[in-house]
Enzyme design. Structure first.
Site, PDB file in Angstrom:
ATOM      1  N   ALA A  55       0.977  -1.092  -0.041  1.00 11.95           N
ATOM      2  CA  ALA A  55       0.014  -0.120   0.190  1.00 11.95           C
ATOM      3  C   ALA A  55       0.768   1.182  -0.067  1.00 11.95           C
ATOM      4  O   ALA A  55       2.145   1.195   0.171  1.00 11.95           O
ATOM      5  CB  ALA A  55      -0.966   0.079   1.246  1.00 11.95           C
ATOM      6  N   GLY A 100      -0.007  -5.125   0.441  1.00 13.52           N
ATOM      7  CA  GLY A 100      -1.251  -5.201  -0.371  1.00 13.52           C
ATOM      8  C   GLY A 100      -0.810  -5.769  -1.759  1.00 13.52           C
ATOM      9  O   GLY A 100      -1.601  -6.229  -2.235  1.00 13.52           O
ATOM     10  N   GLU A 132      -1.418  -9.531  -1.354  1.00 11.40           N
ATOM     11  CA  GLU A 132      -2.893  -9.656  -1.195  1.00 11.40           C
ATOM     12  C   GLU A 132      -3.550  -9.380  -2.481  1.00 11.40           C
ATOM     13  O   GLU A 132      -4.572 -10.056  -2.876  1.00 11.40           O
ATOM     14  CB  GLU A 132      -3.306  -8.609  -0.250  1.00 11.40           C
ATOM     15  CG  GLU A 132      -3.050  -8.939   1.110  1.00 11.40           C
ATOM     16  CD  GLU A 132      -3.131  -7.847   2.299  1.00 11.40           C
ATOM     17  OE1 GLU A 132      -3.653  -8.139   3.413  1.00 11.40           O
ATOM     18  OE2 GLU A 132      -2.832  -6.802   1.956  1.00 11.40           O
ATOM     19  N   GLU A 149       3.740  -6.127   7.109  1.00 11.16           N
ATOM     20  CA  GLU A 149       2.771  -5.108   7.839  1.00 11.16           C
ATOM     21  C   GLU A 149       3.223  -4.856   9.164  1.00 11.16           C
ATOM     22  O   GLU A 149       3.389  -3.765   9.917  1.00 11.16           O
ATOM     23  CB  GLU A 149       1.475  -5.097   7.509  1.00 11.16           C
ATOM     24  CG  GLU A 149       0.832  -5.034   6.328  1.00 11.16           C
ATOM     25  CD  GLU A 149       0.668  -6.324   5.528  1.00 11.16           C
ATOM     26  OE1 GLU A 149       0.056  -6.271   4.453  1.00 11.16           O
ATOM     27  OE2 GLU A 149       1.460  -6.887   5.742  1.00 11.16           O
TER      28      GLU A 149
END
Length: 259
Positions: A67, A110, A113, A133
């Protein structure tokens, strides 16, 4: 379709679209603007009857390195709730068209993911998958604790999530996270090859088969079997089912109409 953070090429191969994340300086960090563009592109391609498979990729250095932390660093929990960034992920999940992730380099946070949100993953030998994370004081929020665990098992997923450790493409393949691993210069070609195999199938059958496989993660076995059976029966109302079985009997190649 005109975008700033992604490049979309419908029909790059027959019945195949390519979507490329295009923030190379930021290692394709998934900022909100990029995710909104990605959702718009995926939804538009999903409505295009000529597109039977979508390939999603980044570049050789990074699929997506996570992200965009700069966007989140100063936010509080209510700010994040109002942004509702994960609604975009839910919209991508609803895509009926099969999606193949072509991953080279970093697929972290992300990015990992997002690759797992796709239906299959073709990885370059240079690919690295991870959920780091924890190293910035948070945890995965777009499926990293759920899809990763279902893909590679509790022990390996727990190690990755709690330590932020990466796994290589070969380790990801051995764990069942990716479909195949190829040399870096071939990863996109290999993804197209797999996409062409999917696109050569009757599209409605492929969409309902995808839906049925995904249902296995959200239902009991008995419920999943009922769901599967309903989709199986539904396909007997398609012209492609008639053509496929007739072609089999006549010993010829079927011609799919997507009807």
């Amino acid at each position: 379709m005109d975008f700033q953070h992604i490049i979309v090429t419908p029909g790059i191969k027959p019945h195949i679209a390519l979507v490329q994340l295009n923030r190379p300086k930021e290692l394709n960090a998934l900022c909100l603007a990029l995710m909104q563009e990605l959702v718009s592109a995926i939804e538009a391609l999903d409505q295009d009857e000529d597109i039977r498979c979508i390939v999603l990729t980044g570049n050789q250095r990074a699929f997506a390195a996570g992200a965009d932390i700069k966007e989140m660093a100063g936010k509080g929990s209510i700010d994040m709730l109002k942004v509702d960034q994960f609604s975009n992920w839910e919209r991508i999940k609803r895509c009926k068209t099969p999606i193949i992730a072509a991953v080279s380099g970093f697929a972290l946070g992300g990015g990992c993911e997002l690759s797992m949100l796709c239906d299959m993953i073709v990885a370059s030998e240079t690919a690295k998958f991870g959920q780091p994370e924890i190293k910035i004081g948070v945890m995965p929020g777009a499926g990293g604790t759920q899809r990763l665990t279902r893909a590679i098992g509790k022990a390996r997923a727990m190690e990755m999530v709690l330590t932020g450790a990466f796994i290589s493409a070969k380790e990801a393949y051995a764990a069942g996270l990716v479909n195949k691993v190829v040399p870096a210069e071939l990863y996109l070609d290999a993804a197209f090859e797999l996409a062409q195999s999917v696109a050569a199938m009757p599209p409605i059958a492929a969409q309902l088969a995808k839906e049925s496989v995904l249902a296995a993660f959200n239902t009991s076995l008995d419920e999943g079997l009922v769901f599967e059976r309903k989709n199986f029966y539904a396909l007997f109302s398609t012209e492609d089912q008639k053509e496929g079985m007739k072609a089999f009997v006549e010993k010829r190649k079927p011609e799919w109409q997507g009807k």
